[in-house]
Scaffold this active site. Structure first.
Site, short mmCIF file in Angstrom:
data_model
loop_
_atom_site.label_atom_id
_atom_site.label_comp_id
_atom_site.label_asym_id
_atom_site.label_seq_id
_atom_site.Cartn_x
_atom_site.Cartn_y
_atom_site.Cartn_z
N THR A 69 0.82 -1.22 0.00
CA THR A 69 0.00 0.00 0.00
C THR A 69 0.85 1.26 0.00
O THR A 69 0.53 2.24 -0.67
CB THR A 69 -0.92 0.01 1.25
OG1 THR A 69 -1.83 -1.06 1.13
CG2 THR A 69 -1.67 1.30 1.39
N SER A 97 1.43 -7.45 -1.23
CA SER A 97 2.09 -8.53 -0.49
C SER A 97 1.28 -9.83 -0.47
O SER A 97 1.79 -10.87 -0.08
CB SER A 97 2.48 -8.09 0.92
OG SER A 97 1.36 -8.05 1.76
N THR A 151 1.48 -4.67 4.06
CA THR A 151 1.29 -5.08 5.46
C THR A 151 0.66 -6.47 5.59
O THR A 151 0.81 -7.12 6.61
CB THR A 151 0.40 -4.07 6.22
OG1 THR A 151 -0.88 -4.02 5.58
CG2 THR A 151 1.02 -2.70 6.26
N ASP A 152 -0.04 -6.92 4.53
CA ASP A 152 -0.83 -8.15 4.69
C ASP A 152 0.02 -9.37 5.03
O ASP A 152 -0.39 -10.21 5.83
CB ASP A 152 -1.65 -8.42 3.42
CG ASP A 152 -2.75 -7.38 3.23
OD1 ASP A 152 -3.05 -6.66 4.20
OD2 ASP A 152 -3.31 -7.30 2.13
N1 ASP Z 1 -2.80 -5.36 0.26
C1 ASP Z 1 -1.71 -4.53 0.74
C2 ASP Z 1 -0.45 -5.36 0.76
O1 ASP Z 1 -0.26 -6.14 1.65
C3 ASP Z 1 -2.03 -3.99 2.09
C4 ASP Z 1 -1.00 -3.08 2.68
O2 ASP Z 1 0.12 -2.94 2.24
O3 ASP Z 1 -1.34 -2.45 3.71
O4 ASP Z 1 0.35 -5.24 -0.14
#
Ligand code: ASP
Length: 327
Positions: free
Chosen positions: A12, A53, A84-85
């Site tokens: 993100t 991710s 973050t995932d």
């Molecule tokens: N879907 C995103 C990822 O994990 C979520 C994030 O980065 O907060 O790449």
């Protein structure tokens, strides 16, 4: 002057709106320019991956560790920006692939893209650069002004800025008003120890009341290890052939690890009738206070070195980067 390498992998933090949802589109150099300077810290950037991710695999963990290894002697510290995932899985994997690093290897990301008016991206990136330029050793996540050990992190909130928690272990430090306060230092060596292999034949089964043994049979058939996330302090249903299933696959050389779906305080198989036999007679391993993310990554690392049951057990129960309390 400290020299830091920023390794971009997507997420993100680096995403833009595409019309079909957010997708990574801002290179690591663009993340840096958004900060408008990094003071007296020199930060070079490398765009290694541009992935949500959800699309990250163990191959990518090896690529990230390889990039750190190639550049280890040139830089004083590393920042890896990541979605973050699955960030907690990558942090755990890097903790096994890069052990005892005297230099900081800091993962960060964000819940809102760096281009948004309201975003946690800039604070997280600035904090991560600060931590990477400190003398704090080892792999850690810096997020929402907190420093969390790489083997202990879990994403516990899907939207708030405070996305991660440290499980069964205190936070390593905090960043307050642009100052890093370190509470706990990881053990490090004079030089890091790198690994370059993982055995990805590891599966995870989350039990629900009524899960049948055929699911477990299938997972054992296709993998070298199965982690079973059971209930409470741990155990398996006594009806339905689960014990026999584990026994049969263990005889064929598979590794079984019991863990719990409960986030805090970990497993203790010896407590209940549903668990004690598994441990005493079937010699299944248990996670104790380790996170599921760490158990999965550790098994991939351990099984890349050996498949001998006693050696798997020894390595699995040997603490690495404070991933479990010594027993
Ligand atoms: N879907 C995103 C990822 O994990 C979520 C994030 O980065 O907060 O790449």
């Amino acid at each position: 002057m400290k020299r830091i390498l920023l390794i971009g992998t997507g997420g993100t933090i680096a995403s833009r709106q595409t019309g079909e949802g957010l997708a990574p589109g801002i290179p690591a150099s663009g993340l840096l320019s958004s900060l408008g300077g990094t003071g007296n810290i020199q930060v070079d950037s490398r765009e290694l991956l541009a992935l949500d991710s959800t699309n990250i695999t163990p191959e990518h963990w090896l690529m990230i560790a390889g990039c750190v290894e190639e550049n280890y002697d040139i830089y004083d510290g590393f920042v890896i920006t990541h979605g973050t995932d699955t960030l907690a899985y990558t942090a755990a994997a890097l903790s096994y692939l890069i052990r005892k690093s005297p230099k900081p290897i800091i993962l960060t990301g964000a819940q809102r893209p760096i281009g948004y008016d309201s975003t946690d991206s800039k604070d997280n990136l600035r904090d991560a650069i600060l931590a990477a330029s400190s003398d704090m050793p080892g792999v850690a996540i810096v997020f929402d002004h907190r420093v969390i050990l790489g083997t202990r992190a879990k994403k516990t909130r899907s939207k708030s800025y405070s996305a991660f928690e440290s499980i069964n272990y205190p936070e390593l430090g905090v960043i307050r008003d642009g100052e890093l306060v370190v509470f706990i230092r990881q053990e490090s060596g004079e030089k890091p120890e790198f690994s370059t292999k993982l055995n990805t034949k590891v599966a995870l089964l989350k039990l629900i009341p009524g899960t049948g043994r055929e699911v477990l049979d299938f997972l054992f058939e296709c993998n070298d290890a199965v982690v079973i996330e059971s209930f409470g302090v741990g155990g398996l249903p006594e009806a339905g052939g689960f014990f026999e299933c584990v026994e049969e696959w263990k005889k064929k050389g598979r590794t079984a690890v019991l863990t719990t779906q409960v986030e805090n305080e970990g497993s203790d198989l010896a407590v209940y009738h549903v668990g004690s036999r598994l441990k005493r007679d079937l010699k299944v391993l248990e996670a104790y206070d380790m996170t599921t993310e760490a158990v999965v990554a550790k098994l991939m690392w351990v099984l890349s070195q050996t498949k001998t049951a006693t050696e798997v057990e020894r390595l699995f129960y040997t603490p690495v980067a404070m991933d479990m309390f010594p027993r």
